[in-house]
Design a protein around this motif. Structure first.
Motif, PDB file in Angstrom:
ATOM      1  N   SER A 157       2.980  -7.172  -7.508  1.00  0.00           N
ATOM      2  CA  SER A 157       3.740  -6.770  -6.327  1.00  0.00           C
ATOM      3  C   SER A 157       2.806  -6.521  -5.155  1.00  0.00           C
ATOM      4  O   SER A 157       1.624  -6.208  -5.326  1.00  0.00           O
ATOM      5  N   LEU A 158       3.351  -6.657  -3.947  1.00  0.00           N
ATOM      6  CA  LEU A 158       2.576  -6.399  -2.741  1.00  0.00           C
ATOM      7  C   LEU A 158       2.399  -4.901  -2.540  1.00  0.00           C
ATOM      8  O   LEU A 158       3.350  -4.132  -2.660  1.00  0.00           O
ATOM      9  N   ARG A 159       1.186  -4.497  -2.248  1.00  0.00           N
ATOM     10  CA  ARG A 159       0.908  -3.091  -1.973  1.00  0.00           C
ATOM     11  C   ARG A 159       1.329  -2.776  -0.539  1.00  0.00           C
ATOM     12  O   ARG A 159       0.927  -3.459   0.401  1.00  0.00           O
ATOM     13  N   ASP A 160       2.145  -1.771  -0.372  1.00  0.00           N
ATOM     14  CA  ASP A 160       2.570  -1.344   0.963  1.00  0.00           C
ATOM     15  C   ASP A 160       1.425  -0.576   1.602  1.00  0.00           C
ATOM     16  O   ASP A 160       1.061   0.526   1.155  1.00  0.00           O
ATOM     17  N   LEU A 161       0.841  -1.137   2.646  1.00  0.00           N
ATOM     18  CA  LEU A 161      -0.314  -0.488   3.274  1.00  0.00           C
ATOM     19  C   LEU A 161       0.047   0.825   3.948  1.00  0.00           C
ATOM     20  O   LEU A 161      -0.839   1.625   4.268  1.00  0.00           O
ATOM     21  N   ASN A 162       1.322   1.074   4.160  1.00  0.00           N
ATOM     22  CA  ASN A 162       1.738   2.367   4.703  1.00  0.00           C
ATOM     23  C   ASN A 162       1.458   3.502   3.726  1.00  0.00           C
ATOM     24  O   ASN A 162       1.404   4.669   4.127  1.00  0.00           O
ATOM     25  N   THR A 163       1.288   3.181   2.455  1.00  0.00           N
ATOM     26  CA  THR A 163       1.030   4.213   1.441  1.00  0.00           C
ATOM     27  C   THR A 163      -0.450   4.516   1.284  1.00  0.00           C
ATOM     28  O   THR A 163      -0.810   5.395   0.500  1.00  0.00           O
ATOM     29  N   ILE A 164      -1.288   3.804   2.009  1.00  0.00           N
ATOM     30  CA  ILE A 164      -2.741   3.989   1.904  1.00  0.00           C
ATOM     31  C   ILE A 164      -3.231   4.695   3.161  1.00  0.00           C
ATOM     32  O   ILE A 164      -3.053   4.185   4.274  1.00  0.00           O
ATOM     33  N   PRO A 165      -3.849   5.863   3.042  1.00  0.00           N
ATOM     34  CA  PRO A 165      -4.283   6.598   4.240  1.00  0.00           C
ATOM     35  C   PRO A 165      -5.368   5.855   5.000  1.00  0.00           C
ATOM     36  O   PRO A 165      -6.161   5.113   4.418  1.00  0.00           O
TER      37      PRO A 165
END
Length: 522
Positions: A264-272
């Protein structure tokens, strides 16, 4: 046969013997007796080695995502002139780049020989598979890996030392060596096959790897264990089909990777966002910690080693404490990231002004460096035992392959859907640009622009520039500008002289005269 170990934690006591096995001097040399031993030999001899990958070295500095970091008050000292020339020779695509660098005392990485060493390991596994004991499943698993690895290495070879398939497939590629038979002492004489012949062998190997993986259990088809797998084979098949402009197959196999597996694609919004004072400010995108990773491989140093040099503060007397990085991310790449695009700060490492007395007081320079997506320490790639893996096959590439192939094959709605899905995970929520309404060349161009940003510093840009039509590039260096023109023959690496001396049947690639830098005119 249990293979749930990690490659970098395996200690193979038989590796020295395996080296002898691959180049036997007599029939009494070590030969694996069972499938377990042959699997260990395959890991030790055919997989990218944790300490020493050495086939990625030139894939970034030759392309257009890197440029010289020119900082006022910093530069090369008088003692660094030879070092400066070592970098300039490669950065300016000189036709005799390897010979000049060696004369300057720089040990040049021979990616040709290193890739053939891995191919020899894969060939040995295939040659001896019928002579070892083991179940049909165990043997099919070994063969599937060997064919997949051989296909990948020939893909790497022909895209470094041959012209692009879509430019002249009848031109010279690289020699096809498909066995590990004993050889007489002395030189190895084998001619270069055409680019088309090499690609047809790559396709044949990928197809056979896929067929063999499909005979195995679901567990054996994929495990996050640093071994190649069925989804890796399918993504490689999609990539190769893209290079061959077989749009339907490129799309079909990209879709298999997207829909048939649990990546799955990692949502970059979840990475600080990274902060300069953090010990490890960047998320690692190329290990199995990421839900996007299909196969993780390659070493950080092998990817970045050709451009990790420093420039010094000209009035510096502090033993290098004021050093800056010699190369930085290209301005053109950085400017292509739109507002709200999270990839710029998550994917690309910032140069740090390090405060040794109080590390948490470190701050970012206004400079992005030409690497990222893996662990860094104070803007320098780490090299610890758990940090070898700099590259990966990621699900994001499947979306890009799918979109480009669909757009090229007039399935524009499918291309738009794929790109919108990818970009929703890359932008601040609500800020992702929509591809809806785009068509024709505009759509294809936008997809390729996103490919550049998404896959930056993963070793793919040079190959993409080749298949896009060997596009013009300019590199600026010390007040001079070097130009790689469209369809320039320097889009192909010279074969190292030491290789030609061992194989007199090899023809060197054709190049124009040595390049001369033209003064920069602002």
């Amino acid at each position: 046969m249990k293979l749930k170990y990690l490659i970098y934690t395996i200690t193979l006591t038989s590796l020295t013997a395996c080296g002898d096995f691959l180049e036997p001097k007599s029939q009494s040399q070590y030969i694996p007796k069972d499938a377990n031993a042959l699997q260990e030999m395959l890991i030790g001899e055919a997989y990218p080695r944790q300490q020493d990958t050495r086939f990625l070295n030139y894939l970034e500095i030759l392309a257009d995502d890197i440029e010289q970091n020119q900082v006022e008050g910093y530069g090369f000292t008088e003692n660094d002139q030879a070092k400066m020339e070592v970098f300039e020779i490669l950065y300016s695509w000189q036709p005799n780049m390897f010979e000049i660098r060696e004369k300057l005392g720089y040990q040049t990485v021979n990616t040709w020989e290193n890739l053939y060493e891995y191919i020899l390991g894969a060939n040995a596994a295939l040659d001896y598979i019928d002579e070892v004991s083991g179940t049909e499943s165990e043997k099919n698993y070994i063969k599937a890996q060997a064919y997949a690895l051989r296909a990948f290495y020939y893909y790497m070879l022909v895209n470094q030392y041959g012209l692009p398939y879509n430019y002249n497939k009848e031109s010279l590629g690289v020699p096809l060596k498909l066995d590990s038979k004993m050889r007489d002492e002395g030189n190895i004489l084998i001619k270069r096959n055409t680019v088309e012949e090499v690609y047809l062998q790559i396709v044949a190997d990928i197809n056979e790897a896929e067929r063999l993986f499909l005979t195995l259990s679901t567990t054996q088809q994929y495990e996050p264990n640093y071994l190649v797998s069925l989804p890796m084979v399918q993504l490689l098949k999609s990539r190769v089909a893209l290079y061959m402009e077989n749009w339907a197959e490129a799309k079909t196999y990209a879709e298999k990777v997207i829909k048939d597996w649990n990546f799955s694609l990692r949502d970059l919004n979840t990475i600080p966002a990274p902060e300069a004072g953090m010990k490890e400010p960047y998320y690692t995108f190329n290990t199995y910690d990421s839900p996007e990773v299909i196969w993780s491989y390659g070493t950080i140093r092998d990817l970045t080693g050709e451009y990790e040099g420093y420039i010094e503060k000209k009035d510096n007397n502090s033993d290098g404490e004021e050093n800056r990085r010699m190369f930085k991310a290209a301005d053109e790449l950085l400017k292509s990231f739109q507002e709200g695009d999270l990839r710029k700060d998550r994917y690309i490492t910032r140069e740090v002004q390090y405060n040794e007395m109080v590390p948490e007081n470190s701050t970012f320079y206004n400079t992005y460096l030409p690497y990222g997506k893996y662990k860094t320490l104070r803007s320098v790639p780490t090299s610890g035992s758990s940090d070898y893996f700099a590259l990966s096959f990621r699900i994001a590439e499947a979306y890009l392959n799918y979109a480009e192939a669909a757009a090229m094959n007039k399935s524009e709605g499918d291309a738009i859907t794929a790109m919108n899905t990818l970009l929703e995970k890359r932008y601040v929520e609500g800020n992702a640009p929509s591809f809806s309404g785009l068509s024709g060349e505009v759509l294809i161009t936008k997809i390729r622009e996103e490919r550049r940003k998404e896959l930056c510093y993963e070793g793919q840009r040079w190959f993409d520039l080749r298949r896009y039509g060997m596009l013009p590039i300019q590199h600026k260096w010390e007040g001079k500008v070097y130009t790689l023109t469209k369809n320039d023959l320097s889009y192909v690496l010279p074969i190292p002289q030491e290789v030609i001396q061992k194989n007199l049947l090899l023809e060197q690639n054709s190049f124009g005269p040595q390049r001369t830098g033209v003064p920069v005119i602002d």
